[in-house]
Design an enzyme around this catalytic site. Structure first.
Site, short mmCIF file in Angstrom:
data_model
loop_
_atom_site.label_atom_id
_atom_site.label_comp_id
_atom_site.label_asym_id
_atom_site.label_seq_id
_atom_site.Cartn_x
_atom_site.Cartn_y
_atom_site.Cartn_z
N LEU A 237 0.84 -1.20 0.00
CA LEU A 237 0.00 0.00 0.00
C LEU A 237 0.87 1.25 0.00
O LEU A 237 1.81 1.35 0.80
CB LEU A 237 -0.90 0.01 1.25
CG LEU A 237 -1.71 1.30 1.48
CD1 LEU A 237 -2.76 1.50 0.40
CD2 LEU A 237 -2.36 1.27 2.87
N GLY A 242 0.42 9.97 -5.19
CA GLY A 242 0.80 10.93 -6.21
C GLY A 242 0.40 10.50 -7.60
O GLY A 242 -0.71 10.03 -7.85
N GLY A 244 1.65 8.01 -9.17
CA GLY A 244 1.76 6.57 -9.33
C GLY A 244 3.15 6.00 -9.49
O GLY A 244 3.30 4.79 -9.73
N CYS A 429 12.50 26.82 0.74
CA CYS A 429 12.61 25.52 1.39
C CYS A 429 14.02 24.94 1.22
O CYS A 429 14.55 24.32 2.15
CB CYS A 429 11.58 24.55 0.83
SG CYS A 429 9.91 24.82 1.46
#
Length: 468
Positions: A237, A242, A244, A429
């Site tokens: 899982l 997102g 994929g 960031c």
């Protein structure tokens, strides 16, 4: 890194792509020669920046140059702030919003020429811009005079500004859904311009600093799969899948049956298309679902959460970790990959206000020790902790460079204000990761049960596939 901003570029409407959107229709601005009061503006800016512990070059709308700062012996700054009109000077003095300079940059009233990353270091000196009460009164009076001089020359229509995310209070399912769609549903095409070819929107993994972004993101996917010791036929899982990339990689390279969940309809669309293109529809599935709505007990052998953890909300950590624990089979493994803060909790500051207003309305971070404590209270045994802070700084530098290279193409999908939000957010960031103000960790854990976790005795298996 030198980064030239395109100054004076025309604002344009974005297509209706969701997420961050400009809020105006047209921008009509008087020509620079029409504005009055450049000498008054120069005096105001000199007062405002006079305690700045560095030299700084400012330029006005009429190309007049103002040099400010408290250190006459310091080197000239590698960038210049460009004030496009008198109103932005007035708002810098009179405005109460601590993010007013960022807002001015988003609108194009304030520009940065030269080293963009160096310019963002000004954030660390904002306290030096505070004036005494007497200075504030004098500056306010001067700003009002400057505003009055240009009362008939202010822009005649509302200027561009970015959308604000809705305030998130409880991190409810509806709030988290709206926040995720605010950020991730901007435009798939926009993200594709500066992400790697697999569209992995999380920290890459660099063997050396000169590795390209595509290779570093593939290495990150591989590192996750090896760290989880994935085996053919296992159920896997990915929470917050997102576009994929991880579920596809895990199925192709490791033969697992993979399932992913996301709250972004646009991400879901691309993930399903890519799964079909890879011929993996019999082994890989993705759906639009909140992690809290996943049903069953002991369903998955392995679980990963990569770059989703920041949206959970600190009050929801017990629910988050207990949900993963419920979904894992006995002896199952869980990899949590998420950003952390250098201090406890999510206190209000300039940085947190910026993130929650423009980028991640539901974003909250804590320090790594509190995260591990929450995992242990949810009955996880922690097997491995890896710090990836330098990797995320490099990743963000790649993303900013890719966005800047594709400035013109980005404006086909989003407005100039949205482009500027993303550029400022990612560059800031990068600097925060480099300074150590924020970090990122991969925490590998398993259900606390009798016996050893299903892992080799050493870390060698993470790097040598022959030892897996």
């Amino acid at each position: 890194m030198q980064n030239q901003v395109h100054t004076g570029s025309a604002m344009r409407p974005a297509s209706a792509v969701g997420g961050q959107m400009p809020t105006a229709q047209t921008r009509l601005t008087p020509s620079p020669s029409a504005y009055r009061g450049s000498e008054l503006a120069a005096d105001l800016l000199t007062r405002l920046f006079r305690r700045l512990p560095m030299n700084l070059t400012l330029r006005l709308w009429n190309d007049a140059t103002v040099r400010v700062g408290a250190d006459p012996g310091a080197q000239e700054s590698p960038f210049a702030l460009v004030f496009r009109n008198p109103e932005v000077v007035c708002s810098a003095v009179l405005g109460r919003d601590p993010l007013r300079l960022a807002e001015a940059y988003f609108r194009g009233d304030l520009d940065i020429e030269g080293d963009f990353f160096a310019a963002l270091a000004l954030k660390d000196h904002l306290l030096a811009l505070q004036m005494s009460v007497g200075e504030q009164i004098g500056a306010a009076a001067a700003a009002m005079r400057l505003r009055a001089l240009n009362a008939d020359r202010r822009p005649t229509r509302i200027q561009w500004s970015p959308s604000h995310g809705h305030t998130v209070k409880a991190h409810s399912k509806a709030e988290n859904r709206d926040a995720i769609q605010f950020h991730y549903d901007v435009s798939n095409e926009f993200y594709a311009l500066w992400l790697d070819r697999a569209m992995v929107y999380s920290c890459a993994y660099f063997e050396t600093p000169d590795v390209g972004l595509d290779a570093a993101q593939e290495a990150k996917l591989e590192h996750i799969c090896r760290k989880l010791s994935l085996r053919p036929g296992e159920s896997f899982l990915d929470i917050g899948c997102g576009w994929g990339a991880l579920v596809i990689h895990a199925a192709q390279r490791y033969g697992v049956r993979a399932h992913g969940v996301t709250l972004s309809p646009r991400q879901l669309q691309v993930a399903r298309e890519r799964i079909a293109q890879a011929g993996l529809e019999d082994r890989v599935s993705v759906e639009l679902r909140d992690y809290r709505d996943l049903q069953g007990e002991s369903v998955y052998d392995k679980v990963a959460s990569i770059g989703m953890f920041e949206h959970v909300g600190l009050k929801n950590l017990p629910v988050y970790f207990s949900t993963v624990h419920r979904l894992l089979k006995p002896h199952g493994l869980f990899l949590n990959h998420g950003i952390t803060h250098d201090s406890e909790g999510w206190q209000r500051s300039l940085s947190t206000e910026f993130i929650n207003r423009y980028v991640f309305p539901d974003g909250q971070l804590d320090n790594i020790s509190n995260i591990q404590h929450a995992m242990e209270r949810a009955r996880f045994e922690i097997a491995d902790v890896e710090a990836l802070r330098p990797h995320y700084a490099l990743t963000l530098r790649h993303w900013v460079a890719g966005l800047e290279r594709n400035h013109a193409r980005a404006l086909q999908y989003v407005g100039e204000a949205t482009y500027r939000v993303w550029r400022l957010y990612m560059a800031a960031c990068a600097l925060e990761f480099e300074a150590g103000d924020i970090g990122i960790y991969q925490v590998l854990a398993g259900k606390r049960v009798a016996g050893n976790l299903p892992l080799p005795l050493t870390r060698r298996y993470m790097y040598d596939p022959q030892r897996a």
